[in-house]
Design a protein around this motif. Structure first.
Motif, short mmCIF file in Angstrom:
data_model
loop_
_atom_site.label_atom_id
_atom_site.label_comp_id
_atom_site.label_asym_id
_atom_site.label_seq_id
_atom_site.Cartn_x
_atom_site.Cartn_y
_atom_site.Cartn_z
N ASP A 1 14.69 -16.09 4.46
CA ASP A 1 13.75 -16.16 3.34
C ASP A 1 12.85 -14.93 3.33
N ARG A 2 12.38 -14.54 4.50
CA ARG A 2 11.51 -13.37 4.59
C ARG A 2 12.27 -12.09 4.23
N ALA A 3 13.50 -11.99 4.69
CA ALA A 3 14.30 -10.80 4.36
C ALA A 3 14.52 -10.68 2.86
N LEU A 4 14.78 -11.81 2.21
CA LEU A 4 14.95 -11.78 0.76
C LEU A 4 13.65 -11.41 0.06
N ASN A 5 12.52 -11.89 0.58
CA ASN A 5 11.23 -11.50 0.01
C ASN A 5 11.01 -10.00 0.10
N VAL A 6 11.39 -9.41 1.24
CA VAL A 6 11.26 -7.96 1.41
C VAL A 6 12.14 -7.22 0.40
N LEU A 7 13.40 -7.66 0.28
CA LEU A 7 14.30 -7.01 -0.67
C LEU A 7 13.79 -7.10 -2.10
N HIS B 1 10.79 -7.52 -3.10
CA HIS B 1 9.59 -6.70 -3.25
C HIS B 1 9.95 -5.23 -3.45
N LEU B 2 10.86 -4.71 -2.60
CA LEU B 2 11.22 -3.30 -2.70
C LEU B 2 11.93 -2.98 -4.01
N VAL B 3 12.79 -3.89 -4.45
CA VAL B 3 13.53 -3.65 -5.69
C VAL B 3 12.58 -3.66 -6.88
N THR B 4 11.69 -4.63 -6.96
CA THR B 4 10.78 -4.73 -8.10
C THR B 4 9.70 -3.65 -8.04
N ARG B 5 9.33 -3.23 -6.83
CA ARG B 5 8.32 -2.18 -6.70
C ARG B 5 8.82 -0.86 -7.28
N GLY B 6 10.09 -0.54 -7.00
CA GLY B 6 10.69 0.64 -7.62
C GLY B 6 10.32 1.97 -7.00
N GLN B 7 9.57 1.98 -5.92
CA GLN B 7 9.23 3.23 -5.25
C GLN B 7 9.02 2.96 -3.76
N PRO B 8 9.21 3.99 -2.91
CA PRO B 8 9.09 3.78 -1.46
C PRO B 8 7.67 3.36 -1.07
N GLU B 9 7.59 2.55 0.00
CA GLU B 9 6.29 2.09 0.50
C GLU B 9 6.25 2.17 2.03
N GLN B 10 5.07 2.34 2.56
CA GLN B 10 4.86 2.31 4.00
C GLN B 10 5.00 0.87 4.51
N LEU B 11 5.32 0.74 5.78
CA LEU B 11 5.49 -0.57 6.38
C LEU B 11 4.23 -1.42 6.22
N ALA B 12 3.05 -0.80 6.42
CA ALA B 12 1.80 -1.55 6.31
C ALA B 12 1.60 -2.12 4.91
N ASP B 13 1.98 -1.36 3.90
CA ASP B 13 1.82 -1.84 2.52
C ASP B 13 2.77 -3.00 2.23
N ILE B 14 4.01 -2.88 2.74
CA ILE B 14 4.97 -3.96 2.54
C ILE B 14 4.49 -5.22 3.25
N ALA B 15 3.95 -5.05 4.46
CA ALA B 15 3.44 -6.20 5.21
C ALA B 15 2.31 -6.89 4.46
N ALA B 16 1.42 -6.10 3.88
CA ALA B 16 0.29 -6.66 3.14
C ALA B 16 0.76 -7.43 1.91
N GLN B 17 1.79 -6.90 1.23
CA GLN B 17 2.26 -7.52 -0.01
C GLN B 17 3.11 -8.77 0.25
N THR B 18 3.81 -8.79 1.38
CA THR B 18 4.72 -9.91 1.67
C THR B 18 4.15 -10.92 2.66
N ALA B 19 3.01 -10.58 3.26
CA ALA B 19 2.37 -11.44 4.26
C ALA B 19 3.28 -11.70 5.46
N ILE B 20 4.03 -10.67 5.84
CA ILE B 20 4.90 -10.77 7.00
C ILE B 20 4.30 -9.92 8.12
N PRO B 21 4.16 -10.44 9.33
CA PRO B 21 3.63 -9.65 10.44
C PRO B 21 4.43 -8.35 10.63
N LYS B 22 3.73 -7.28 11.00
CA LYS B 22 4.37 -5.97 11.07
C LYS B 22 5.55 -5.94 12.05
#
Length: 254
Positions: free
Chosen positions: A3-9, A11-32
């Motif tokens: 479920d978390r992996a799908l949330n990450v995918l 997020h990245l697809v809808t975001r449409g641009q590269p992001e730092q790990l910290a930003d992805i963690a903040a948006q998905t609420a997944i520990p770094k």
């Protein structure tokens, strides 16, 4: 974890641009730490790509799978009138097939109106080495895939199945030379077929159109007519997909 992996995918697809790990963690609420492991796994499979500056983005595999899904969905719709015409003209079972890991998968089928028919169904897998629709797809696969399939033991379903790799390699070369494939009882006794390739706008073979019928309706007196109609239908689907109908590759030696 899935479920978390799908949330990450997503997020990245809808975001449409590269992001730092910290930003992805903040948006998905997944520990770094957990997120880093997920990203590594997705990156290894091609679903995530990492930029030189360390940022993450959706990988090419996302595009490939999405394109394949859309292609197969659109292909059925685009191919439908041509498959129907072939079915009505020949009164034989018509298949539209795609290739996957040594098999052909039927994504559409129109059954013969005859009482005696070769029963199949949408979603059926058949070994590409044994049936006409599969032989077309395997013949036009890249050299690595052909070598991979031929390196495995070739299954024998009937006494007419080809189990010698050299013989099958020669047959695939013949398919590329002539532009069509046939099957005479090599998968099921007394069942034959003929198929031609469907190409997309890049020229790549993405599907096959074929006829399947009892051998007593697949004699030499009908062969030329059935071959012409199958190739015409495959060419019509190719054109409808935006592809160009190419002449057989007579210079390929397998």
């Amino acid at each position: 974890m899935i479920d978390r992996a799908l949330n990450v995918l997503e997020h990245l697809v809808t975001r449409g641009q590269p992001e730092q790990l910290a930003d992805i963690a903040a948006q998905t609420a997944i520990p770094k730490g957990t997120l880093h492991r997920i990203l590594q796994t997705l990156q290894a499979r091609g679903y995530v790509a990492q930029e030189r500056d360390g940022r993450y983005a959706a990988g090419i595999r996302c595009f490939e799978l999405g394109s394949l899904w859309a292609q197969n969905l659109d292909m059925r719709m685009v191919a439908a009138p041509h498959l129907l015409a072939l079915n009505e003209d020949t009164k034989e079972t018509v298949h539209l097939g795609v290739y996957e890991q040594g098999d052909v998968i039927y994504i559409d089928k129109l059954e013969s109106p005859h009482q005696v028919v070769a029963r199949t169904y949408v979603g059926r897998r058949c070994p590409a080495t044994c049936v006409a629709t599969g032989r077309v797809l395997l013949a036009y696969s890249d050299a690595y895939e052909i070598d991979r399939v031929l390196a495995e033991p070739l299954p024998a379903y009937t006494e007419d199945s080809i189990t010698d790799a050299t013989e099958l390699r020669d047959l695939l070369a013949e398919v590329r030379r002539t532009g069509y494939a046939v099957n005479h009882g090599s998968y099921r006794h007394e069942v034959g077929g003929i198929a031609g390739p469907v190409r997309d706008y890049t020229g790549r073979v993405v599907a096959s159109v074929g006829l399947c019928m009892p051998e007593h309706r697949f004699g030499p007196e009908r062969f030329d007519d059935l071959r012409s109609r199958v190739l015409a239908a495959a060419a019509a689907v190719t054109t409808a997909l935006g592809g160009a109908v190419l002449a057989p590759a007579t210079n390929q030696d397998g």
